[in-house]
Design a protein around this motif. Structure first.
Motif, PDB file in Angstrom:
ATOM      1  N   VAL A 136       0.830  -1.209   0.000  1.00  0.00           N
ATOM      2  CA  VAL A 136       0.000   0.000   0.000  1.00  0.00           C
ATOM      3  C   VAL A 136       0.862   1.256   0.000  1.00  0.00           C
ATOM      4  O   VAL A 136       0.566   2.214  -0.711  1.00  0.00           O
ATOM      5  N   LYS A 137       1.922   1.268   0.765  1.00  0.00           N
ATOM      6  CA  LYS A 137       2.803   2.443   0.813  1.00  0.00           C
ATOM      7  C   LYS A 137       3.834   2.388  -0.304  1.00  0.00           C
ATOM      8  O   LYS A 137       3.883   3.261  -1.163  1.00  0.00           O
ATOM      9  N   GLY A 138       4.669   1.347  -0.297  1.00  0.00           N
ATOM     10  CA  GLY A 138       5.785   1.297  -1.233  1.00  0.00           C
ATOM     11  C   GLY A 138       5.375   1.143  -2.686  1.00  0.00           C
ATOM     12  O   GLY A 138       5.825   1.894  -3.563  1.00  0.00           O
ATOM     13  N   ALA A 139       4.532   0.156  -2.983  1.00  0.00           N
ATOM     14  CA  ALA A 139       4.134  -0.084  -4.375  1.00  0.00           C
ATOM     15  C   ALA A 139       3.247   1.038  -4.901  1.00  0.00           C
ATOM     16  O   ALA A 139       3.384   1.436  -6.061  1.00  0.00           O
ATOM     17  N   THR A 140       2.351   1.564  -4.064  1.00  0.00           N
ATOM     18  CA  THR A 140       1.516   2.688  -4.498  1.00  0.00           C
ATOM     19  C   THR A 140       2.390   3.882  -4.856  1.00  0.00           C
ATOM     20  O   THR A 140       2.200   4.509  -5.899  1.00  0.00           O
TER      21      THR A 140
ATOM     22  N   GLY B 114       2.510   4.923  -8.652  1.00  0.00           N
ATOM     23  CA  GLY B 114       1.705   6.122  -8.869  1.00  0.00           C
ATOM     24  C   GLY B 114       0.238   5.819  -9.088  1.00  0.00           C
ATOM     25  O   GLY B 114      -0.486   6.589  -9.714  1.00  0.00           O
ATOM     26  N   LYS B 115      -0.208   4.665  -8.597  1.00  0.00           N
ATOM     27  CA  LYS B 115      -1.628   4.312  -8.666  1.00  0.00           C
ATOM     28  C   LYS B 115      -1.985   3.497  -7.439  1.00  0.00           C
ATOM     29  O   LYS B 115      -1.111   2.958  -6.756  1.00  0.00           O
ATOM     30  N   LYS B 116      -3.275   3.415  -7.155  1.00  0.00           N
ATOM     31  CA  LYS B 116      -3.747   2.730  -5.953  1.00  0.00           C
ATOM     32  C   LYS B 116      -3.439   1.241  -5.995  1.00  0.00           C
ATOM     33  O   LYS B 116      -3.755   0.565  -6.970  1.00  0.00           O
ATOM     34  N   VAL B 117      -2.834   0.759  -4.914  1.00  0.00           N
ATOM     35  CA  VAL B 117      -2.607  -0.667  -4.723  1.00  0.00           C
ATOM     36  C   VAL B 117      -3.425  -1.048  -3.490  1.00  0.00           C
ATOM     37  O   VAL B 117      -3.082  -0.681  -2.376  1.00  0.00           O
ATOM     38  N   LYS B 118      -4.523  -1.733  -3.725  1.00  0.00           N
ATOM     39  CA  LYS B 118      -5.493  -2.022  -2.664  1.00  0.00           C
ATOM     40  C   LYS B 118      -5.208  -3.372  -2.018  1.00  0.00           C
ATOM     41  O   LYS B 118      -5.716  -4.398  -2.454  1.00  0.00           O
TER      42      LYS B 118
ATOM     43  N   ALA C 106       9.040  -0.365 -11.108  1.00  0.00           N
ATOM     44  CA  ALA C 106       7.822   0.371 -11.467  1.00  0.00           C
ATOM     45  C   ALA C 106       7.915   1.015 -12.838  1.00  0.00           C
ATOM     46  O   ALA C 106       6.920   1.118 -13.535  1.00  0.00           O
ATOM     47  N   LYS C 107       9.090   1.409 -13.222  1.00  0.00           N
ATOM     48  CA  LYS C 107       9.241   2.095 -14.515  1.00  0.00           C
ATOM     49  C   LYS C 107       9.645   1.120 -15.634  1.00  0.00           C
ATOM     50  O   LYS C 107       9.748   1.493 -16.780  1.00  0.00           O
ATOM     51  N   THR C 108       9.885  -0.147 -15.250  1.00  0.00           N
ATOM     52  CA  THR C 108      10.304  -1.148 -16.227  1.00  0.00           C
ATOM     53  C   THR C 108       9.132  -2.073 -16.537  1.00  0.00           C
ATOM     54  O   THR C 108       8.554  -2.652 -15.642  1.00  0.00           O
ATOM     55  N   PRO C 109       8.728  -2.199 -17.800  1.00  0.00           N
ATOM     56  CA  PRO C 109       7.604  -3.100 -18.121  1.00  0.00           C
ATOM     57  C   PRO C 109       7.949  -4.565 -17.808  1.00  0.00           C
ATOM     58  O   PRO C 109       9.091  -4.962 -17.866  1.00  0.00           O
TER      59      PRO C 109
END
Length: 189
Positions: free
Chosen positions: A61-65, A69-73, A185-188
């Motif tokens: 929730v904190k790190g991955a979000t 740059g988007k909600k990780v629920k 996060a920036k690498t597909p």
């Protein structure tokens, strides 16, 4: 004690060596699909596994979000002590997870648990509920395997009966997944 600690590390390394990057990638893909679909991920466990699931939820929730740059629920069902004790007192401790899921989860959501034994009644009930209600499920278990593999859509088994080794290896897998999102996060892919 040096011999004990050396042996402990040797046996722990043998559990870590069982972790398959391919299997972890499969879990990562399922979580990514859930996040991309804006669905929820519910995590839970007992004892040390409860704390590992809380830790994983925090990382996601904190790190991955932050990284994505988007909600990780990701919701840890272990973290509402009042609700857990109310359900346990008024119904049964076996109901603490499935009753929360019955209110919060929707078809297409995902549940993830860690369990060394794989047979805790409250986990089994939650996975039975998930199966009946089209909520996808992942279980990571120890060498006893237990009942969860028959209920889960995906299972990772670490073939050890040592609680410390299995719990630590489960947390390692959780960190691999969380930091897979955070560091890439920036690498597909």
């Amino acid at each position: 004690m040096i011999d004990y600690f050396s042996d402990y590390l040797r046996r722990y390394k043998s559990v870590i060596d069982q972790i398959s990057p391919s299997e972890v990638n499969g879990l990562f893909a399922q979580l990514k699909e859930t996040i991309d679909s804006e669905k929820q991920i519910f995590v839970f466990g007992n004892g040390g596994s409860a704390k590992s699931m809380s830790h994983f939820a925090t990382d996601m929730v904190k790190g991955a979000t932050d990284a994505l740059g988007k909600k990780v629920k990701v919701i840890s069902l272990n973290d509402n002590t009042g609700l857990i004790t109310a359900i346990g007192n008024d119904y049964s401790f076996d109901d603490i997870f499935y009753r929360q899921l019955s209110v919060l989860a929707n078809p297409g959501d995902l549940v993830l648990t860690l369990s060394v034994s794989g047979s805790s009644p409250n986990l089994v009930k939650a996975f039975e509920w998930a199966k009946k209600n089209k909520v996808r499920s992942i279980a990571m278990v120890g060498g006893k395997k237990g009942k969860l593999p028959a209920l889960a859509d995906t299972t990772i088994v670490l073939d050890s009966l040592h609680y410390g080794h299995v719990e630590d290896a489960h947390m390692l897998i959780c960190h691999m997944i969380a930091f897979g999102f955070i560091d890439n996060a920036k690498t597909p892919g």
